[in-house]
Every structure is written in structure tokens, then in C-alpha cells.
Motif scaffolding. Structure first.
Motif, mmCIF file in Angstrom:
data_model
loop_
_atom_site.group_PDB
_atom_site.id
_atom_site.type_symbol
_atom_site.label_atom_id
_atom_site.label_comp_id
_atom_site.label_asym_id
_atom_site.label_seq_id
_atom_site.Cartn_x
_atom_site.Cartn_y
_atom_site.Cartn_z
ATOM 1 N N VAL A 321 0.892 -1.236 -0.001
ATOM 2 C CA VAL A 321 -0.142 0.101 0.019
ATOM 3 C C VAL A 321 0.911 1.367 0.049
ATOM 4 C CG1 VAL A 321 -1.889 -1.245 1.075
ATOM 5 C CG2 VAL A 321 -0.128 0.006 2.655
ATOM 6 N N SER A 322 0.765 2.230 -0.731
ATOM 7 C CA SER A 322 1.779 3.215 -1.060
ATOM 8 C C SER A 322 1.098 4.579 -0.769
ATOM 9 C CB SER A 322 2.230 3.232 -2.698
ATOM 10 O OG SER A 322 2.871 4.131 -2.905
ATOM 11 N N THR A 323 1.698 5.264 -0.135
ATOM 12 C CA THR A 323 1.382 6.871 0.314
ATOM 13 C C THR A 323 1.459 7.478 -1.120
ATOM 14 O OG1 THR A 323 2.098 6.650 2.591
ATOM 15 C CG2 THR A 323 1.998 8.740 1.612
ATOM 16 N N GLU A 324 0.396 7.919 -1.403
ATOM 17 C CA GLU A 324 0.415 8.889 -2.511
ATOM 18 C C GLU A 324 -0.477 10.301 -2.168
ATOM 19 O OE1 GLU A 324 -0.604 8.531 -7.171
ATOM 20 O OE2 GLU A 324 -2.395 8.248 -5.725
ATOM 21 N N TYR A 325 0.749 11.372 -1.675
ATOM 22 C CA TYR A 325 0.138 12.309 -1.371
ATOM 23 C C TYR A 325 -0.234 13.527 -2.428
ATOM 24 C CZ TYR A 325 0.447 17.140 1.093
ATOM 25 O OH TYR A 325 0.212 18.521 1.345
ATOM 26 N N GLU A 326 -1.186 14.051 -2.319
ATOM 27 C CA GLU A 326 -2.006 15.061 -3.518
ATOM 28 C C GLU A 326 -2.221 16.211 -2.950
ATOM 29 O OE1 GLU A 326 -4.411 13.463 -6.349
ATOM 30 O OE2 GLU A 326 -3.068 11.964 -7.000
ATOM 31 N N GLY A 327 -2.207 16.304 -1.534
ATOM 32 C CA GLY A 327 -2.532 17.668 -1.054
ATOM 33 C C GLY A 327 -1.551 18.999 -1.478
ATOM 34 N N ASN A 328 -0.474 18.356 -1.948
ATOM 35 C CA ASN A 328 0.412 19.302 -2.433
ATOM 36 C C ASN A 328 -0.206 20.454 -3.420
ATOM 37 O OD1 ASN A 328 0.464 17.333 -4.130
ATOM 38 N ND2 ASN A 328 2.497 16.718 -3.834
ATOM 39 N N ARG A 329 -1.141 20.059 -4.338
ATOM 40 C CA ARG A 329 -1.680 20.742 -5.324
ATOM 41 C C ARG A 329 -2.735 21.617 -4.767
ATOM 42 N NH1 ARG A 329 -4.707 16.146 -8.644
ATOM 43 N NH2 ARG A 329 -2.417 15.358 -8.540
ATOM 44 N N TRP A 330 -3.031 21.609 -3.493
ATOM 45 C CA TRP A 330 -3.976 22.779 -2.831
ATOM 46 C C TRP A 330 -3.324 23.506 -1.864
ATOM 47 C CZ3 TRP A 330 -7.664 22.653 -5.968
ATOM 48 C CH2 TRP A 330 -8.099 21.499 -6.681
ATOM 49 N N VAL A 331 -1.978 23.660 -1.722
ATOM 50 C CA VAL A 331 -1.321 24.425 -0.817
ATOM 51 C C VAL A 331 -1.600 26.097 -1.189
ATOM 52 C CG1 VAL A 331 1.072 25.165 0.052
ATOM 53 C CG2 VAL A 331 0.379 22.642 -0.189
#
Length: 363
Positions: A321-331
Motif C-alpha cells: 500500500v503506497s502513500t500518494e500525497y496529493e494535498g500538495n496541489r492545494w497548498v
């Protein structure tokens, strides 16, 4: 600020303490380097810096988008390949999966022919094998016709092909179903699915709503309307499909371009029951554990990872199971990028839950 620094240092400590126990787990964790793309793009971290950071924090496996971090993919130079070998060896990282795209609209005046599609993916299979990777994620909407002609290459190079089931493009989308039907017909261990947990959002990502309100100017009433859909156990995509478009009471609220942007984008987060995976468990090769926002309570704001992992544990899932961070596009502009902190907090959450499920001590 001091309390936040302590919060991060505690997470680092937890991650290191848990690494040894998790090596024996059936559910293993890794990190998609996509999660650190802003650090890489803006040259705050090199590829080696990323490897070093993950290794120092006891991350076992990595997922990579070769197009993003290996120049001239799928034909990187010998120097690039030698550097990859050095990084993998030096930092003892396990390359788990390569995320591959098929640009069928590569040319302005036509789509790629079937042969061109297959030929491009053959090169990606060869590259994955050279990188020591045995699994390729095919991006959503890759046409089903590529599977059969690729099978002999997948077997030869020992690389499995898995279509991503992504929020907004989930199981009921015709092209997704076409791939699944072909996968079932061929019934090969070299063809499967990657599940993106964005299909299990129990709340709309708060960072997305905050960005749209504070930076773009979306009205709070529109945000409240979408949040209420999730509160009812539904999701915007299904509501829009049921009404053949935006419901009339939502349309009345959509005045500005920012309102329309938010409403349209909100249908990319789904709220499925875990049971939607029941019939697909034998075909699932990998999970993208989507991350939009880790809170200071140690939970992901939008998704219940205890619930997701409980389901996978009970189903006997074996894999990464792989951490995939996409909150970076909403900073928000002017705010710090927190990719590294978010990744570490998410890894700590996942590892703690796995340990609880397996009856191990949680630090």
C-alpha cells in the motif's frame, strides 16, 4: 511551532521503531515519489535526497513515475540507469511499481494506432524490468485492446500490468469495465488492478475546499452543499449522474467561475463502500493510499484508513500500500509546502494500524 516540531520528530521515531516488525507483515508499505514532486520540481530535493530521506525514515519500498524523475524515459541513458542502480543499492530501497502513462493523443491530428500503443508499452515493460520493478500501473482509461498483445512481453520480462481504478473513473465507467472484462477473459497473473483509495472518501478533502474558497473565491454555500452530499453517505459524482447534471438547487448557487470550478472538480472524489472491491480482490496487485491532509490527531481527514486496512486484512490482501500525497496541489500561496511531514505522518498511521491488526505493540 515547537509543538509541531515535536509532532514531526515523534512520527520519525515511530516510523523507525516499527520498521522491523512490519517486514514480516503481509500488508507492506511504500511511498510514491509523486508525493514529493514539488520538492523535486523546485530543486529543494534531488532524486538522491529523496532516496536518502525515505531510507532515513525506514521506508521500505518506493513507487516512481519514470517520466517524472528519469530523463528520456522509456529510454534513459546508461548514465541515468547506472545512477538508479547506485541509489537503489546505496539506500537499500525496494523498487515496487512504475506508474506509466499512454499518451494516445501524442499527435495533434490523430490518435495513436493500436500498434503504436502496444509498441510504446513494450518499451515501458522493458524499462521496468531493467529498473528491477515487477509491476506497472497503467493510468486509468488505457484501452483494453493492449492487454492481449502485451501478455507475452509481460511474461518474458516478469512485469505485471495493472490498470488504476481512480476516483472519478471508477468501476462503472465503460472503459474501466472494458479493461476489467478483458482482464477476466484472459485470466493471467500478469494482468490486474491498482486501487486508488480516493474512491473511499468519507468527506470532501478540506484542503481542496479551503483552496477554492480562499484563493479562488468559491462561495461557502457551494462548499456546504457538496459537504452535505458526503454527510448523507453519497458523493457528488453519483448525485450528478442521478440528476443528469447538477441538481437544480445546486445550479442556483453556481454564480462565479470559482463556484463552477469547485462543483465540477468535486466529482473526482468518490464515496464507495469497501464491498465494491469484493469481486476484484483476486486481481488487485497494489493500492494507492491517497493522502490529502494528515491532521494533528494522526488521522487522514477524508478517509478512514483504519476501516480500509481492516477490510484488506480480513480479505487476506498480500501486497504493498503506497502513500500518494496529493494535498500538495492545494497548498495556498504563501504557505509552506509540507510534503515530507505529510508523508511521514501518513506512514506512521498506516504502520500503526497494521500493527494493531496483527496484534503487535504500537509505539
Amino acid at each position: 511551532m515547537a509543538s509541531y516540531d515535536k509532532y514531526v520528530s515523534d512520527i520519525i521515531y515511530q516510523n523507525k521503531k516499527m520498521k522491523g516488525d512490519l517486514l514480516m507483515s503481509k500488508i507492506k508499505t511504500c511511498v510514491s515519489l509523486y508525493s514529493l514532486q514539488d520538492e523535486y520540481l523546485n530543486k529543494r530535493m534531488s532524486l538522491e535526497d529523496i532516496f536518502k530521506f525515505l531510507a532515513e525514515n525506514e521506508v521500505e519500498g518506493i513507487e516512481i513515475i519514470p517520466d517524472q524523475m528519469l530523463h528520456n524515459t522509456p529510454h534513459p541513458s546508461e548514465e541515468t540507469l547506472a545512477e538508479w542502480d547506485r541509489l537503489v543499492s546505496t539506500y537499500k530501497m525496494k523498487p515496487v511499481i512504475a506508474d506509466v502513462f499512454l499518451n494516445t493523443n501524442l499527435y495533434k491530428n490523430r490518435e495513436l494506432t493500436k500498434k503504436e500503443c502496444v509498441d510504446l508499452l513494450i518499451e515501458e515493460i522493458k524499462l521496468a524490468n531493467r529498473l528491477g520493478i515487477k509491476l506497472i500501473r497503467l493510468v486509468s482509461m488505457v484501452p483494453a485492446f493492449v492487454i492481449e498483445p502485451l501478455l507475452s512481453y509481460a511474461e518474458k520480462y516478469n512485469v505485471t500490468l495493472a490498470l488504476e481504478i481512480h476516483a472519478g473513473l471508477s468501476f462503472d465507467v465503460p472503459k474501466t469495465q472494458e479493461f476489467i472484462n478483458e482482464m477476466k477473459r484472459l485470466n493471467s497473473p500478469y494482468v490486474g488492478l491498482v486501487i486508488d483509495t480516493g474512491i473511499f472518501c468519507r468527506k470532501l478533502p478540506r484542503v481542496m475546499a479551503d483552496y477554492c474558497k480562499q484563493h479562488l473565491g468559491t462561495k461557502q454555500e457551494v462548499i456546504d452543499y457538496i459537504n452535505n452530499i458526503f454527510a448523507q453517505g453519497k458523493d457528488p459524482r453519483k448525485v450528478i449522474l442521478e440528476h443528469g447534471g447538477f441538481p437544480a438547487d445546486l445550479k442556483k448557487l453556481l454564480i462565479s467561475e470559482a463556484d463552477h470550478f469547485f462543483a465540477h472538480f468535486s466529482d473526482g472524489y468518490e464515496n464507495e463502500p469497501y464491498s465494491v472491491l469484493d469481486e476484484y480482490i483476486p486481481y488487485i496487485k497494489h493500492f494507492h493510499f491517497k493522502l490529502f491532509e494528515m491532521t494533528e490527531t494522526g488521522e487522514e481527514y477524508s478517509m478512514d484508513y483504519k476501516g480500509i486496512l481492516q477490510y484488506l486484512y480480513e480479505k487476506g490482501y498480500v501486497g504493498y500500500v503506497s502513500t500518494e500525497y496529493e494535498g500538495n496541489r492545494w497548498v495556498l500561496p504563501g504557505h509552506p509546502m509540507v510534503e515530507k511531514e505529510q508523508v511521514l505522518a501518513h506512514q506512521a498511521l498506516i504502520r500503526n494500524v497494521i500493527k494493531e491488526l496483527e496484534g503487535q505493540e504500537v509505539y
